[in-house]
Design a protein around this motif. Sequence first.
Motif, PDB file in Angstrom:
ATOM      1  N   ALA A   1     -18.892  10.513  -5.586  1.00  0.00           N
ATOM      2  CA  ALA A   1     -17.907   9.304  -5.226  1.00  0.00           C
ATOM      3  C   ALA A   1     -18.165   7.939  -5.820  1.00  0.00           C
ATOM      4  CB  ALA A   1     -17.951   9.457  -3.748  1.00  0.00           C
ATOM      5  N   ALA A   2     -19.303   7.753  -5.921  1.00  0.00           N
ATOM      6  CA  ALA A   2     -20.066   6.627  -6.538  1.00  0.00           C
ATOM      7  C   ALA A   2     -19.282   6.215  -8.060  1.00  0.00           C
ATOM      8  CB  ALA A   2     -21.336   6.339  -6.810  1.00  0.00           C
ATOM      9  N   GLY A   3     -19.247   7.435  -8.881  1.00  0.00           N
ATOM     10  CA  GLY A   3     -18.852   7.561 -10.302  1.00  0.00           C
ATOM     11  C   GLY A   3     -17.382   7.814 -10.143  1.00  0.00           C
ATOM     12  N   VAL A   4     -16.720   8.359  -9.333  1.00  0.00           N
ATOM     13  CA  VAL A   4     -15.007   8.659  -9.633  1.00  0.00           C
ATOM     14  C   VAL A   4     -14.300   7.468  -8.674  1.00  0.00           C
ATOM     15  CG1 VAL A   4     -13.385  10.085  -8.861  1.00  0.00           C
ATOM     16  CG2 VAL A   4     -15.527  11.103  -9.774  1.00  0.00           C
ATOM     17  N   CYS A   5     -14.742   6.898  -7.572  1.00  0.00           N
ATOM     18  CA  CYS A   5     -14.069   6.141  -6.731  1.00  0.00           C
ATOM     19  C   CYS A   5     -13.787   4.879  -7.034  1.00  0.00           C
ATOM     20  CB  CYS A   5     -13.933   6.396  -5.303  1.00  0.00           C
ATOM     21  SG  CYS A   5     -14.374   8.260  -4.911  1.00  0.00           S
ATOM     22  N   ASP A   6     -12.795   3.786  -6.656  1.00  0.00           N
ATOM     23  CA  ASP A   6     -12.767   2.643  -6.830  1.00  0.00           C
ATOM     24  C   ASP A   6     -13.117   2.170  -5.314  1.00  0.00           C
ATOM     25  OD1 ASP A   6     -11.543   2.607  -9.243  1.00  0.00           O
ATOM     26  OD2 ASP A   6      -9.515   3.225  -8.336  1.00  0.00           O
ATOM     27  N   ASP A   7     -12.626   2.838  -4.255  1.00  0.00           N
ATOM     28  CA  ASP A   7     -12.916   2.395  -2.992  1.00  0.00           C
ATOM     29  C   ASP A   7     -13.570   3.553  -2.199  1.00  0.00           C
ATOM     30  OD1 ASP A   7     -11.817  -0.244  -2.817  1.00  0.00           O
ATOM     31  OD2 ASP A   7     -10.010   0.964  -2.980  1.00  0.00           O
ATOM     32  N   VAL A   8     -14.350   3.393  -1.102  1.00  0.00           N
ATOM     33  CA  VAL A   8     -15.232   4.516  -0.473  1.00  0.00           C
ATOM     34  C   VAL A   8     -14.976   4.226   1.030  1.00  0.00           C
ATOM     35  CG1 VAL A   8     -17.388   5.335   0.100  1.00  0.00           C
ATOM     36  CG2 VAL A   8     -16.599   5.279  -2.342  1.00  0.00           C
ATOM     37  N   ALA A   9     -14.549   5.471   1.690  1.00  0.00           N
ATOM     38  CA  ALA A   9     -14.621   5.325   3.062  1.00  0.00           C
ATOM     39  C   ALA A   9     -15.596   6.231   3.655  1.00  0.00           C
ATOM     40  CB  ALA A   9     -13.367   5.507   3.728  1.00  0.00           C
ATOM     41  N   VAL A  10     -16.732   5.890   4.166  1.00  0.00           N
ATOM     42  CA  VAL A  10     -17.710   6.874   4.819  1.00  0.00           C
ATOM     43  C   VAL A  10     -17.249   7.091   6.190  1.00  0.00           C
ATOM     44  CG1 VAL A  10     -20.301   7.071   5.327  1.00  0.00           C
ATOM     45  CG2 VAL A  10     -19.564   5.659   3.413  1.00  0.00           C
ATOM     46  N   MET A  11     -17.277   8.417   6.287  1.00  0.00           N
ATOM     47  CA  MET A  11     -16.886   9.153   7.826  1.00  0.00           C
ATOM     48  C   MET A  11     -17.957   9.711   8.493  1.00  0.00           C
ATOM     49  SD  MET A  11     -12.925  10.571   7.474  1.00  0.00           S
ATOM     50  CE  MET A  11     -12.720  10.491   9.149  1.00  0.00           C
ATOM     51  N   TYR A  12     -17.964   9.636   9.833  1.00  0.00           N
ATOM     52  CA  TYR A  12     -19.166  10.123  10.552  1.00  0.00           C
ATOM     53  C   TYR A  12     -18.627  10.432  11.928  1.00  0.00           C
ATOM     54  CZ  TYR A  12     -23.288  11.319  13.072  1.00  0.00           C
ATOM     55  OH  TYR A  12     -24.081  12.024  13.900  1.00  0.00           O
ATOM     56  N   ALA A  13     -18.319  11.648  12.447  1.00  0.00           N
ATOM     57  CA  ALA A  13     -17.914  12.539  13.636  1.00  0.00           C
ATOM     58  C   ALA A  13     -16.625  11.688  13.762  1.00  0.00           C
ATOM     59  CB  ALA A  13     -18.859  12.041  14.550  1.00  0.00           C
ATOM     60  N   GLY A  14     -15.571  11.835  12.802  1.00  0.00           N
ATOM     61  CA  GLY A  14     -14.257  11.378  13.191  1.00  0.00           C
ATOM     62  C   GLY A  14     -13.920   9.866  12.910  1.00  0.00           C
ATOM     63  N   ASP A  15     -15.117   9.076  12.664  1.00  0.00           N
ATOM     64  CA  ASP A  15     -14.985   7.747  12.648  1.00  0.00           C
ATOM     65  C   ASP A  15     -15.094   7.331  11.205  1.00  0.00           C
ATOM     66  OD1 ASP A  15     -14.440   7.256  15.283  1.00  0.00           O
ATOM     67  OD2 ASP A  15     -16.429   6.741  15.807  1.00  0.00           O
ATOM     68  N   ILE A  16     -14.219   6.240  10.688  1.00  0.00           N
ATOM     69  CA  ILE A  16     -14.703   5.567   9.594  1.00  0.00           C
ATOM     70  C   ILE A  16     -15.699   4.573   9.666  1.00  0.00           C
ATOM     71  CG2 ILE A  16     -13.840   4.033   7.658  1.00  0.00           C
ATOM     72  CD1 ILE A  16     -11.320   5.558   7.275  1.00  0.00           C
ATOM     73  N   VAL A  17     -17.030   4.785   9.323  1.00  0.00           N
ATOM     74  CA  VAL A  17     -18.038   3.684   9.864  1.00  0.00           C
ATOM     75  C   VAL A  17     -18.211   2.507   8.462  1.00  0.00           C
ATOM     76  CG1 VAL A  17     -19.145   5.386  11.207  1.00  0.00           C
ATOM     77  CG2 VAL A  17     -19.921   5.216   8.590  1.00  0.00           C
ATOM     78  N   GLU A  18     -17.934   3.009   7.550  1.00  0.00           N
ATOM     79  CA  GLU A  18     -18.020   1.798   6.356  1.00  0.00           C
ATOM     80  C   GLU A  18     -16.783   2.108   5.392  1.00  0.00           C
ATOM     81  OE1 GLU A  18     -21.930   1.296   4.900  1.00  0.00           O
ATOM     82  OE2 GLU A  18     -21.337  -0.359   3.923  1.00  0.00           O
TER      83      GLU A  18
ATOM     84  N   ALA B   1      -6.183   1.949   3.877  1.00  0.00           N
ATOM     85  CA  ALA B   1      -4.968   1.699   3.031  1.00  0.00           C
ATOM     86  C   ALA B   1      -5.421   2.284   1.797  1.00  0.00           C
ATOM     87  CB  ALA B   1      -4.506   0.218   3.002  1.00  0.00           C
ATOM     88  N   LEU B   2      -4.448   2.739   1.084  1.00  0.00           N
ATOM     89  CA  LEU B   2      -4.477   3.190  -0.301  1.00  0.00           C
ATOM     90  C   LEU B   2      -3.504   2.618  -1.308  1.00  0.00           C
ATOM     91  CD1 LEU B   2      -6.002   4.930  -2.566  1.00  0.00           C
ATOM     92  CD2 LEU B   2      -4.632   6.955  -1.492  1.00  0.00           C
ATOM     93  N   GLU B   3      -4.120   1.653  -2.247  1.00  0.00           N
ATOM     94  CA  GLU B   3      -2.974   1.065  -3.166  1.00  0.00           C
ATOM     95  C   GLU B   3      -2.680   1.977  -4.210  1.00  0.00           C
ATOM     96  OE1 GLU B   3      -2.353  -1.844  -2.016  1.00  0.00           O
ATOM     97  OE2 GLU B   3      -3.676  -1.781  -0.546  1.00  0.00           O
ATOM     98  N   PRO B   4      -1.553   1.766  -4.953  1.00  0.00           N
ATOM     99  CA  PRO B   4      -0.971   2.692  -5.912  1.00  0.00           C
ATOM    100  C   PRO B   4      -2.244   2.646  -6.967  1.00  0.00           C
ATOM    101  CG  PRO B   4       0.772   1.451  -5.120  1.00  0.00           C
ATOM    102  CD  PRO B   4      -0.463   0.641  -4.418  1.00  0.00           C
ATOM    103  N   GLY B   5      -2.438   3.631  -7.861  1.00  0.00           N
ATOM    104  CA  GLY B   5      -3.219   3.424  -8.803  1.00  0.00           C
ATOM    105  C   GLY B   5      -4.617   3.710  -8.577  1.00  0.00           C
TER     106      GLY B   5
ATOM    107  N   SER C   1       0.641  -1.349  -0.048  1.00  0.00           N
ATOM    108  CA  SER C   1       0.064   0.108   0.051  1.00  0.00           C
ATOM    109  C   SER C   1       0.875   1.345   0.204  1.00  0.00           C
ATOM    110  CB  SER C   1      -0.787  -0.046   1.322  1.00  0.00           C
ATOM    111  OG  SER C   1      -1.744  -1.169   1.160  1.00  0.00           O
ATOM    112  N   LEU C   2       0.508   2.149  -0.717  1.00  0.00           N
ATOM    113  CA  LEU C   2       1.061   3.475  -0.670  1.00  0.00           C
ATOM    114  C   LEU C   2       0.853   4.255   0.491  1.00  0.00           C
ATOM    115  CD1 LEU C   2       2.930   5.208  -2.722  1.00  0.00           C
ATOM    116  CD2 LEU C   2       0.728   6.378  -3.628  1.00  0.00           C
ATOM    117  N   LEU C   3      -0.413   4.455   1.091  1.00  0.00           N
ATOM    118  CA  LEU C   3      -0.726   5.188   2.015  1.00  0.00           C
ATOM    119  C   LEU C   3      -1.598   4.504   3.041  1.00  0.00           C
ATOM    120  CD1 LEU C   3      -0.822   8.178   3.076  1.00  0.00           C
ATOM    121  CD2 LEU C   3      -3.085   8.266   2.248  1.00  0.00           C
TER     122      LEU C   3
END
Lengths: 595, 286
Positions: A217-234, A29-33, A2-4
């Motif tokens: 986001a649905a159109g652009v992203c490969d992966d999505v992280a949904v955040m709520y009040a500082g937590d990644i919930v999904e 984690a964010l993979e290259p590309g 992973s890159l990040l």
Amino acid sequence: MSLLVARGLTLEAEVEGDIVPVFRGLNFALEPGRVLGLVGESGAGKSMVGRTIAQLLPPGFRVSHGTMEFDGADLVAMAPEHRRSLLGREIAFIPQEPLTALNPVLSIGAQLDEHHRRLGVRGRRTLREYALAALAAVHLPDPAGLLSRYPHQLSGGQCQRVLIAMAFAGHPRLVIADEATTALDVTTQAHIIALMRELQRASNTAVLFITHDLRLAAGVCDDVAVMYAGDIVEIGPAAQVLGASRHPYTRCLQLANPPMLGTRRALYALPEQMPGLRALARLNGCRFAPRCPVKADYCLRIDPPLEGDLHRSACLRPGLVETIEVADQLAPPPWRPAGETPVLALDHVSKTFTTGTWPRAVEVAAVRGVSLRIAPGEFVAVVGESGSGKSTLGRLVVGLEQPSAGRIALAGTDVTAGDEAARLHRVATVQMVFQDPQSALNPRRRVASIITQALEAEGAKFAVREKRVRALLAEMGMPLELGVRMPGQLSGGQRQRVNIARALCSVPRLLVADEIVSGLDVSVQAQLLLLLHRLRQDHDFALLFISHDLSVVRHLCDRVLVMHGGEIVEEGPTETVFGWPRHEYTRTLLAAVPR
Amino acid sequence: MIRLLRRYFYPSWIRSGRVVIGLLIVLAVLAAAILAPVLAPHDPAEQDLMLTFQPMRLGSPFPLGTDGLGRCVLSRLLHGASLALKVAFIAAIGAMLLGAALAYAAGYLGGWVDWTIGRAVDVWMSFPPVVLSLILMVGLGTGASNVILAIILVDWTRFCRVLRSEVLVVTRRDHVAAARLLGFTHWRTLLLEVVPATIPLLITLLALEMGIAVVVEAILSFVGLGVKPDQVAWGQMIADGREAIYQAPANLLAPVAAIFVTVAGFNLLGDGLRRTLDVRLVEGRG
């Protein structure tokens, strides 16, 4: 590899002497590309992730545990010199406000050269070649001419292209785009997104795409992280997270978003709003639990772990997510007899503004020959991009601008003259809800005083006003205590309610609303749309709804007028215009909306 | 989140050290001026040609010494404060009333009213202020009320220009348009929606103008075009004390110090108020 990678990243903030945990062990984690979308409403902490990467945290914020690793090296613990050498080269940023991100006193060429010199390019001729190549890569016409231009001579979309050119100039391995298209028109947004995708694919860059727009986001992203009040919930693959949500918050957000396709269903309005920084200290367990429709008592005590394989979610009762539903159909608008006198009639109305002073005065036509009718109780939308003249149209109707030509009639009375008689007729029939409550509400008046300003103008007694305050606050779904608050003490959604309440106080027959839900979070927007639907059932008013957001228009309005270059290019029932657009411009507009 | 932090950090004007110090100085000078007949050891006009240029000595009948005519410097200083403050308060308020009235008219009405007032201010400001006030004094003749009039006629432009741009900004806010749409008359809109937003700026300008008025009054008295010769003024004391700088330096230094402290007090107050009352500096827009 992973890159990040964020590993147990814990961010703390000091608020009035208390330490508040903002992130409680963030992992992603964010993979290259790949493109990872960080989505959520304002205050979710999306931007803080970007700021942690650059270590540009606001005062009082600090990372107490965990790491944010870029290519195996921890950005938090790294020496500032080392981090600085990565930023702008290996890690690039695309900012939100393109016009303010560029230096207004330097030409585009000078700014590109400065950036290229930092990347190690030397020599005047080479610098120029690089600059031209960079502008050509983002498909800007006439790159040579652009070099000597200044940011204010470019449009917002062009500035954003220049910034994207800069971001990708050093062939970065990671690009962070923080609401990069929010300030742009929808057709410009579509172009910018396509451009970013193209450059990202070409150089196999990883992108952290921060946005509040789930559909985008649905159109652009490969992966999505949904955040709520500082937590990644999904977190997980975009199609799964947004298509088959496993967290109630994601599900509620999607149900709160008016759809562009399918039936016009009801919206899900989450109660209240996201907790502020101060409130986080007192929130134990699942932070979403207080607003969650499927919570149990134990949700308030137990902090749910992020569970799952590829598609992970942090919910103790994921099986109940499917049970959150909304009505398939909207209640039909109240029945009206046909053939009533239109509440608003415009005939060939034009408005020209004069800019500059004599002898260089230039006449600019903002509205050209617009004719329209609005029947009593009808909800009509005016859509178009910025500069299409839709806001001027609204101001002409309420009398803040006087038409250069044409005729305006309100409820059968001609008010074209704009004299005192016309003004008094307008006061009695039409009201306006302004876009920005920050500017529309006098910061020195209390809420109760603001919403009964119409009665104040009539010289009503205190008892009468007090009674109206109670009625209006109840109608807006606001507790009575809010009456004594100042506008500065309210949340964005509450302010917009106060804004609407003030306009409704004098029981107008026509309400002109200029972009009243833009700039609000999806859940707050859903609350307001629900409120407008309810008010429509209880009261008898027509609405002229000025908006750039087609999905909101589709949800709320019966009829739509499409404006382009000061003219109405298409009009008709919303479903017809959106389903079978006839004008070229309407098609472009509809095609640009992410769905 | 930042907005939230800002909301919790709610500064009150009293928390500013500048305001507290400035206010204390101004109040002290004001107390000296009001209590001058009680505090002063001598009549400020009482001459004793046997006791000229007495040195400064604490405990003596003349703590700050005497001038060339044997008058008590301390008594003259205290009595001079009442003139300085009288001029400062009345002239500053007068300049504010004139300047603010024109600024509200220009900023709120706009159009040709704004243009006309703007050009009038331009022309007025092209005269050097000291020269303009000297010419006015020559024309009007000496006397405290003429000093006040001269300051008002010179300094209203300061209020007008600064306030006009603020009124312009406030008038363009949507709540002003909303008030009109709700049926407010122009007069009511101006009074209830525009004026309150400009009050902090007005108070700040007023405090700064008072300091300027003290200086202008001293200049006019210094050149002998201020108050009548039988009235005590700090500027006059400086003019007199200049000649005896080596025999009795207190004659010059005491009024200079008095002017310095008073003006510093007004400026600290004005600056402090600007920092705490100015919404743009406190909240920003975020």
